[in-house]
Design a protein around this motif. Sequence first.
Motif, short mmCIF file in Angstrom:
data_model
loop_
_atom_site.label_atom_id
_atom_site.label_comp_id
_atom_site.label_asym_id
_atom_site.label_seq_id
_atom_site.Cartn_x
_atom_site.Cartn_y
_atom_site.Cartn_z
N PRO A 30 0.83 -1.20 0.00
CA PRO A 30 0.00 0.00 0.00
C PRO A 30 0.87 1.25 0.00
CG PRO A 30 0.08 -0.93 2.19
CD PRO A 30 0.82 -1.87 1.29
N ALA A 31 0.23 2.39 -0.05
CA ALA A 31 0.97 3.66 -0.01
C ALA A 31 1.86 3.69 1.23
CB ALA A 31 -0.02 4.83 0.03
N PRO A 32 3.03 4.31 1.13
CA PRO A 32 3.94 4.38 2.28
C PRO A 32 3.27 4.94 3.53
CG PRO A 32 5.05 5.15 0.30
CD PRO A 32 3.61 4.93 -0.07
N GLU A 33 2.30 5.84 3.37
CA GLU A 33 1.62 6.42 4.53
C GLU A 33 0.87 5.35 5.32
OE1 GLU A 33 0.94 7.62 1.29
OE2 GLU A 33 2.48 9.17 1.42
N VAL A 34 0.34 4.36 4.63
CA VAL A 34 -0.39 3.28 5.30
C VAL A 34 0.58 2.45 6.13
CG1 VAL A 34 -1.75 1.18 4.94
CG2 VAL A 34 -2.19 3.22 3.55
N LEU A 35 1.70 2.09 5.54
CA LEU A 35 2.70 1.31 6.28
C LEU A 35 3.29 2.12 7.43
CD1 LEU A 35 4.42 -0.52 3.30
CD2 LEU A 35 2.78 -1.46 4.95
N ASP A 36 3.49 3.41 7.22
CA ASP A 36 3.99 4.26 8.30
C ASP A 36 2.99 4.33 9.45
OD1 ASP A 36 6.31 4.74 6.87
OD2 ASP A 36 5.63 6.69 6.11
N ALA A 37 1.69 4.37 9.14
CA ALA A 37 0.67 4.38 10.19
C ALA A 37 0.69 3.06 10.97
CB ALA A 37 -0.72 4.62 9.59
N LEU A 38 0.86 1.96 10.27
CA LEU A 38 0.97 0.67 10.96
C LEU A 38 2.21 0.66 11.86
CD1 LEU A 38 0.06 -1.90 8.14
CD2 LEU A 38 -1.27 -1.37 10.19
N ALA A 39 3.33 1.14 11.34
CA ALA A 39 4.56 1.16 12.13
C ALA A 39 4.40 2.04 13.37
CB ALA A 39 5.73 1.66 11.27
N LEU A 40 3.86 3.21 13.21
CA LEU A 40 3.68 4.13 14.33
C LEU A 40 2.80 3.52 15.41
CD1 LEU A 40 4.08 6.93 15.60
CD2 LEU A 40 2.09 7.69 14.30
N ASN A 41 1.71 2.90 15.01
CA ASN A 41 0.81 2.31 15.99
C ASN A 41 1.39 1.04 16.60
OD1 ASN A 41 -1.72 4.01 16.23
ND2 ASN A 41 -1.32 3.97 14.03
N THR A 42 2.26 0.37 15.87
CA THR A 42 2.98 -0.76 16.45
C THR A 42 3.87 -0.28 17.59
OG1 THR A 42 2.94 -1.97 14.36
CG2 THR A 42 4.63 -2.60 15.93
N VAL A 43 4.60 0.79 17.36
CA VAL A 43 5.49 1.33 18.38
C VAL A 43 4.70 1.79 19.60
CG1 VAL A 43 7.08 3.22 18.90
CG2 VAL A 43 7.38 1.89 16.83
N ARG A 44 3.55 2.39 19.38
CA ARG A 44 2.72 2.87 20.49
C ARG A 44 2.26 1.73 21.40
NH1 ARG A 44 -0.97 7.14 17.09
NH2 ARG A 44 0.56 8.84 17.10
N GLN A 45 2.17 0.52 20.84
CA GLN A 45 1.66 -0.62 21.61
C GLN A 45 2.72 -1.71 21.81
OE1 GLN A 45 -2.36 -1.97 20.49
NE2 GLN A 45 -2.35 -0.35 18.95
N LEU A 46 3.97 -1.37 21.69
CA LEU A 46 5.03 -2.38 21.70
C LEU A 46 4.93 -3.36 22.87
CD1 LEU A 46 8.45 -0.91 20.58
CD2 LEU A 46 7.17 -2.80 19.60
N GLY A 47 4.71 -2.86 24.06
CA GLY A 47 4.68 -3.73 25.23
C GLY A 47 3.54 -4.72 25.24
#
Length: 94
Positions: A30-47
Amino acid sequence: AAEVLNQAELFPPQGLANTAWAFAKLKYSPAPEVLDALALNTVRQLGQFNPQGLTNVMWAFATLDHHPGQEMLDRWIGEVVNQLRRYNPQNISN
């Protein structure tokens, strides 16, 4: 993919991992913005990620040849190190 961009912040860890995995498995980038949103939210919930979920996210980004940025990658790797005792051979091989 547009819905993922709009809703990614609502996804639980497994939802983020499954979405990233599905994109990679389908060879759909998908568009890089979609993957960036997934990455950002992954980091927010890492624990809250289990080992399989986190390795699936990392595998998906590698498969899609999308680098989430060094800071996010460092945080993902840091969480893998923190959880290393919880990993089994399948988690490590992913």
